[in-house]
Design an enzyme around this catalytic site. Structure first.
Site, mmCIF file in Angstrom:
data_model
loop_
_atom_site.group_PDB
_atom_site.id
_atom_site.type_symbol
_atom_site.label_atom_id
_atom_site.label_comp_id
_atom_site.label_asym_id
_atom_site.label_seq_id
_atom_site.Cartn_x
_atom_site.Cartn_y
_atom_site.Cartn_z
ATOM 1 N N ASP A 36 0.835 -1.203 0.000
ATOM 2 C CA ASP A 36 0.000 0.000 0.000
ATOM 3 C C ASP A 36 0.870 1.253 0.000
ATOM 4 O OD1 ASP A 36 -2.009 -1.758 0.116
ATOM 5 O OD2 ASP A 36 -2.829 -1.116 2.054
ATOM 6 N N GLU A 38 3.872 1.677 -1.249
ATOM 7 C CA GLU A 38 4.435 1.935 -2.579
ATOM 8 C C GLU A 38 3.383 2.544 -3.499
ATOM 9 O OE1 GLU A 38 7.397 -1.258 -4.216
ATOM 10 O OE2 GLU A 38 6.229 -2.115 -2.564
ATOM 11 N N TYR A 39 2.170 2.005 -3.397
ATOM 12 C CA TYR A 39 1.066 2.516 -4.216
ATOM 13 C C TYR A 39 0.814 3.991 -3.888
ATOM 14 C CZ TYR A 39 -3.642 3.034 -6.125
ATOM 15 O OH TYR A 39 -4.743 3.478 -6.818
ATOM 16 N N SER A 85 -35.055 -7.377 -18.659
ATOM 17 C CA SER A 85 -35.045 -8.112 -17.390
ATOM 18 C C SER A 85 -35.129 -9.600 -17.723
ATOM 19 C CB SER A 85 -36.184 -7.649 -16.494
ATOM 20 O OG SER A 85 -37.395 -8.003 -17.076
ATOM 21 N N LEU A 86 -35.192 -10.409 -16.706
ATOM 22 C CA LEU A 86 -35.101 -11.858 -16.931
ATOM 23 C C LEU A 86 -36.366 -12.567 -16.488
ATOM 24 C CD1 LEU A 86 -31.503 -12.362 -15.516
ATOM 25 C CD2 LEU A 86 -32.197 -12.822 -17.868
ATOM 26 N N GLU A 118 -24.099 -18.130 -14.900
ATOM 27 C CA GLU A 118 -23.485 -17.106 -14.045
ATOM 28 C C GLU A 118 -24.289 -16.952 -12.770
ATOM 29 O OE1 GLU A 118 -23.964 -13.536 -16.317
ATOM 30 O OE2 GLU A 118 -22.964 -14.384 -18.056
ATOM 31 N N LYS A 120 -26.595 -14.974 -10.207
ATOM 32 C CA LYS A 120 -27.483 -13.816 -10.317
ATOM 33 C C LYS A 120 -27.157 -12.905 -9.136
ATOM 34 C CE LYS A 120 -32.160 -12.311 -11.294
ATOM 35 N NZ LYS A 120 -32.117 -11.113 -10.488
ATOM 36 N N ASP A 122 -27.224 -9.841 -6.581
ATOM 37 C CA ASP A 122 -28.356 -9.108 -6.031
ATOM 38 C C ASP A 122 -27.929 -7.671 -5.747
ATOM 39 O OD1 ASP A 122 -30.922 -8.894 -5.346
ATOM 40 O OD2 ASP A 122 -30.780 -9.922 -3.424
ATOM 41 N N ARG A 141 -30.304 1.093 -14.666
ATOM 42 C CA ARG A 141 -31.178 0.435 -15.629
ATOM 43 C C ARG A 141 -32.499 1.189 -15.756
ATOM 44 N NH1 ARG A 141 -35.051 -3.689 -14.673
ATOM 45 N NH2 ARG A 141 -35.693 -4.538 -16.648
ATOM 46 N N GLU A 178 -23.559 -5.374 -12.559
ATOM 47 C CA GLU A 178 -24.305 -5.155 -11.330
ATOM 48 C C GLU A 178 -23.403 -4.509 -10.290
ATOM 49 O OE1 GLU A 178 -27.405 -6.371 -11.706
ATOM 50 O OE2 GLU A 178 -28.232 -6.753 -9.707
ATOM 51 N N TYR A 230 -21.393 -8.347 -16.599
ATOM 52 C CA TYR A 230 -21.966 -9.593 -17.114
ATOM 53 C C TYR A 230 -22.527 -9.475 -18.521
ATOM 54 C CZ TYR A 230 -26.209 -7.493 -15.111
ATOM 55 O OH TYR A 230 -27.224 -6.646 -14.778
ATOM 56 N N LYS A 318 -34.027 -19.152 -9.855
ATOM 57 C CA LYS A 318 -33.837 -18.558 -8.528
ATOM 58 C C LYS A 318 -33.558 -19.621 -7.463
ATOM 59 C CE LYS A 318 -35.441 -14.797 -7.631
ATOM 60 N NZ LYS A 318 -35.314 -13.376 -7.596
ATOM 61 N N CYS A 412 -53.817 1.054 20.564
ATOM 62 C CA CYS A 412 -52.622 1.338 19.763
ATOM 63 C C CYS A 412 -51.445 1.600 20.705
ATOM 64 C CB CYS A 412 -52.872 2.567 18.892
ATOM 65 S SG CYS A 412 -51.384 3.226 18.140
ATOM 66 N N CYS A 415 -50.515 5.683 20.326
ATOM 67 C CA CYS A 415 -51.362 6.806 20.750
ATOM 68 C C CYS A 415 -52.439 6.382 21.749
ATOM 69 C CB CYS A 415 -51.989 7.485 19.544
ATOM 70 S SG CYS A 415 -53.275 6.515 18.770
ATOM 71 N N CYS A 430 -55.245 1.004 14.148
ATOM 72 C CA CYS A 430 -55.417 2.033 15.158
ATOM 73 C C CYS A 430 -56.509 2.974 14.646
ATOM 74 C CB CYS A 430 -54.099 2.779 15.324
ATOM 75 S SG CYS A 430 -54.279 4.388 16.078
ATOM 76 N N CYS A 435 -52.967 9.786 15.257
ATOM 77 C CA CYS A 435 -51.927 8.913 15.828
ATOM 78 C C CYS A 435 -50.554 9.330 15.283
ATOM 79 C CB CYS A 435 -52.211 7.465 15.456
ATOM 80 S SG CYS A 435 -50.890 6.357 15.948
HETATM 81 S S1 IVH Z 1 -28.233 -10.379 -17.711
HETATM 82 C C1 IVH Z 1 -31.123 -10.254 -20.697
HETATM 83 N N1 IVH Z 1 -26.766 -11.447 -15.843
HETATM 84 O O1 IVH Z 1 -31.056 -9.382 -13.027
HETATM 85 C C2 IVH Z 1 -30.102 -9.883 -19.834
HETATM 86 N N2 IVH Z 1 -28.521 -9.985 -15.196
HETATM 87 O O2 IVH Z 1 -33.871 -9.672 -14.014
HETATM 88 C C3 IVH Z 1 -30.500 -9.315 -18.538
HETATM 89 N N3 IVH Z 1 -28.695 -9.652 -12.797
HETATM 90 O O3 IVH Z 1 -31.617 -6.168 -14.252
HETATM 91 C C4 IVH Z 1 -29.408 -9.084 -17.655
HETATM 92 N N4 IVH Z 1 -27.021 -10.945 -12.233
HETATM 93 O O4 IVH Z 1 -29.900 -6.483 -12.418
HETATM 94 C C5 IVH Z 1 -27.799 -10.639 -16.112
HETATM 95 N N5 IVH Z 1 -25.391 -12.473 -14.293
HETATM 96 C C6 IVH Z 1 -26.392 -11.655 -14.573
HETATM 97 C C7 IVH Z 1 -27.118 -10.984 -13.568
HETATM 98 C C8 IVH Z 1 -28.188 -10.159 -13.921
HETATM 99 C C9 IVH Z 1 -27.977 -10.139 -11.784
HETATM 100 C C10 IVH Z 1 -29.875 -8.760 -12.632
HETATM 101 C C11 IVH Z 1 -29.814 -7.477 -13.392
HETATM 102 C C12 IVH Z 1 -31.036 -7.430 -14.226
HETATM 103 C C13 IVH Z 1 -31.910 -8.419 -13.560
HETATM 104 C C14 IVH Z 1 -32.814 -9.036 -14.590
#
Ligand code: IVH
Length: 671
Positions: A36, A38-39, A85-86, A118, A120, A122, A141, A178, A230, A318, A412, A415, A430, A435
């Site tokens: 650290d 040196e950095y 989205s997925l 991959e 998912k 959060d 997004r 993400e 991703y 999921k 309640c 109150c 309540c 309240c």
């Molecule tokens: S791909 C079609 N890859 O999931 C491609 N999304 O429900 C859509 N997320 O808004 C995104 N890990 O926030 C992708 N390995 C991953 C992910 C990922 C988390 C989230 C992302 C997206 C949501 C879709």
């Protein structure tokens, strides 16, 4: 000012390259080569040179991550390709259903399908645009089409490169990924906030999202954020043909990639991967809530295409909710903004999926009875994604006989007004109209993001204002004077000014935000948007009967009744009137006649269609401004008749409603 010599310019170039290189080793690869100290020496030397020659500072310099002043508000950014989205699968059978559809629609043999798999993550999805290798724009997004410009905040996140490495740079690349917060960092942050009496984040995802959506980049820079890439949006000057190569490429140009990304050649491999990841899930430093499975080949992805907002070539399988057991020390009753009394189990702190939990919702009296939950019981609790942890069941075998039954209080706890359980409802409420708990919760909702969005008006401030009887309802905020604000604890001139500014700015809300802010029971942000789109103004919304309201898709009898009741309660009307007097603009949205070709048209669908599911048809109709209703009435404009139509067809014939077969419907929507 001295003119920089060539030597200086070269030295600065070299230092920037070295620092970026070590940054990457440290923050992305977790594998530093130098100490650290040196950095720091390299960094300080660069700082010093840039101080002497400020004209040589560039936006991709590692010294320029933080430094901007707070923003008034975020600008919006339209994504050049929508951020989709997925679709979700919650069981193996559902995942196999996805796979079957991929095979059918892509018309290739089982052996030819490869999936990239991959975790998912959060967190919060973002898009980063690099022009000629330099980070130039970062956005959230948002709704998939339009997000917020959070460039300055994203610049402060160390694993995000300000300049791409691995040479020659594409002219343009949009990197998607993400932003997350590691579990350990999340807990440290919450401990700090607890000490400072600041509200706690519910989970690492909220902490990450809240930190990125900060108007002050200085604040974001103090938050320990992380990012995994991703995917890629648009790219110019580089050809990629499959997702796996895309991941390898992202890694090569400097992004953090999860070590758990893999390429699978068969569904068996995908299933095995899911099981393996589920095993290690809790040991990972960050939260994941499932596995994302993506068809690898881009040509196949294109062939499969997408449906409304999610691709047919990917699915999120999921994980089940995280469960753990703990003992209930006590059951308390909290009062919500609608006066709902919720029993809450106070637990011996326990880590669930790596995050500490010390309270869990018991929802209502019936739940407590049904599950027979008593004080002193050992219970199984679970956390699922965003929601508040809840008690799943009692471990009866651990009962000692000393457990105490719980019953809902008659009054309640805040109150002291009588608590009532209205006939047919599960919730005690309540009955106190003044309240303080309800008033405070209502106010906190009113000022929150997505509602009137008054930045800086924290819970403690609102609480004091209510306790000192300076405000009694939402509208009172718009009559506050500087003296009122100055009377609060820990208030300074500048802070008071900022708060009044935030209130001033909130006087022109969007219609959706205003409807949401009113806190109508059962109307969340999404429904507020639906109502805004349909009714265009508060006055028009207030005029609707419950029957009119139930005509709107997504609005059932319970919601329509809450909306109706809200606008027929004299107390609420008084607040609305006071809001207007306080200078709040009630927006009236324009009726978009041209852009919405089906505007005002009501459809009913009977029988099955070959080209669309019912939900797909609904989505298309709604996107074009129309409405799909479930039953035929005089207000129906068209009935779409699919295979094996039901009795709705007869009713429509009787009423003389125009019938469309599938082809005619497709023509109407231009497909
Ligand atoms: S791909 C079609 N890859 O999931 C491609 N999304 O429900 C859509 N997320 O808004 C995104 N890990 O926030 C992708 N390995 C991953 C992910 C990922 C988390 C989230 C992302 C997206 C949501 C879709």
């Amino acid at each position: 000012m001295p003119r920089p010599e060539r030597k200086v310019i070269e030295r600065i170039q070299k230092l920037k390259g070295q620092i970026n290189y070590h940054n990457h080793l440290y923050y992305v690869l977790d594998n530093p080569e130098i100490s650290d100290a040196e950095y720091d020496r390299l960094f300080d030397e660069l700082l010093e040179l840039e101080k002497r020659y400020p004209e040589l500072i560039t936006s991709d310099s590692p010294t320029q991550r933080v430094g901007a002043t707070p923003l008034e508000e975020f600008k919006t950014v339209r994504h050049s390709l929508p951020m989709l989205s997925l679709n979700k699968a919650t069981s193996e059978a559902e995942f196999l259903g996805f796979h079957r559809r991929v095979l059918e629609l892509s018309e290739v043999s089982e052996k030819k399908i490869r999936y990239t798999v991959e975790p998912k993550f959060d967190g919060l999805a973002v898009e980063l645009v690099y022009k000629k290798g330099v980070f130039s724009l970062g956005s959230t997004r948002g709704d998939g089409a339009v997000g917020e410009d959070v460039t300055l905040n994203l610049r402060t996140i160390r694993p995000i490169p300000l300049r791409l490495i691995g040479g020659p740079n594409p002219d343009l690349i949009e990197v998607r990924g993400e932003v997350i917060m590691n579990k350990e960092d999340f807990e440290i942050l919450n401990k700090k906030r607890e000490k400072m009496e600041e509200p706690l984040f519910a989970n690492p995802r909220n902490a990450a999202a809240g930190s990125v959506r900060q108007l002050d980049p200085q604040v974001t820079s103090t938050r320990p954020l992380n990012m995994f890439a991703y995917g890629i949006g648009r790219v110019e000057g580089r050809k990629l043909t499959n997702h796996w190569d895309c991941i390898l490429y992202l890694k090569r140009i400097g992004f953090k990639i999860s070590q758990y990304v893999e390429l699978c050649e068969s569904v068996e491999q995908v299933k095995a991967y899911y099981e393996r990841l589920l095993e290690v899930r809790n040991d990972l430093p960050y939260e994941i809530d499932g596995v994302v499975i993506k068809v690898d080949e881009f040509t196949l992805q294109e062939k499969l295409g997408e449906l409304s907002r999610s691709p047919r070539w990917a699915v999120a399988w999921k994980f089940p909710a995280q469960q753990e057991s703990s003992r209930i020390r006590d059951i308390i009753v909290s009062v919500g903004r609608t006066g709902a009394l919720t029993p809450v189990a106070m637990l011996e702190p326990v880590r669930v999926g790596g995050v500490e939990v010390s309270r869990a919702s018991l929802h209502n009296e019936d739940e407590v009875r049904k599950k027979d939950v008593r004080i002193g019981d050992t219970v199984v609790i679970q956390r699922a994604g965003d929601v508040i942890p809840e008690v799943v069941k009692v471990v009866k075998s651990r009962r000692t006989g000393r457990e105490k039954r719980f019953s809902m209080p008659e009054r309640c706890p805040v109150c002291g007004s009588k608590a009532e359980r209205p006939w047919g409802e599960a919730i005690h409420r309540c009955t106190g109209i003044a309240c303080p708990a309800q008033i405070k919760e209502n106010l906190a909702h009113f000022v929150s993001k997505g509602a009137m969005d008054m930045d800086g008006l924290g819970y403690k401030f609102l609480e004091q204002m209510v306790d000192k009887k300076i405000i009694q309802d939402q509208a009172d905020l718009y009559f506050l004077k500087k003296e009122d604000v100055m009377n609060m604890d820990r208030m300074g001139d500048k802070l008071a000014k900022n708060l009044l500014n935030a209130i001033q700015k909130s006087r022109s809300p969007s219609l959706t935000n205003l409807i949401y802010a009113l806190g109508i029971r059962n109307v969340g942000y999404h429904l507020a948007g639906v109502l805004a789109k349909q009714f265009k103004s508060i006055d028009n919304l207030a005029k609707q009967t419950t029957e009119d309201l139930t005509q709107v898709h997504e609005i059932g009898p319970i919601v329509s009744e809450s909306i109706y009741n809200f606008f027929h309660n004299p107390k609420n009307l008084k607040v609305l009137e006071k809001l207007r007097r306080g200078g709040v603009r009630f927006p009236v949205e324009k009726v978009e006649a041209r852009e919405a070709p089906l505007s005002g048209k009501t459809f009913v669908l009977t029988g099955g269609l070959d080209s669309f599911t019912r939900d797909e048809a609904r989505k298309i109709i709604e996107d074009m401004g129309g409405r799909l209703s479930s039953s035929v009435s005089k207000k129906t404009d068209f009935i779409i008749v699919g295979k094996d139509p039901g009795s709705k067809y007869d009713s429509a014939l009787k009423l003389g409603i125009k019938a469309l077969n599938e082809n005619e419907f497709k023509k109407l929507i231009g497909r």
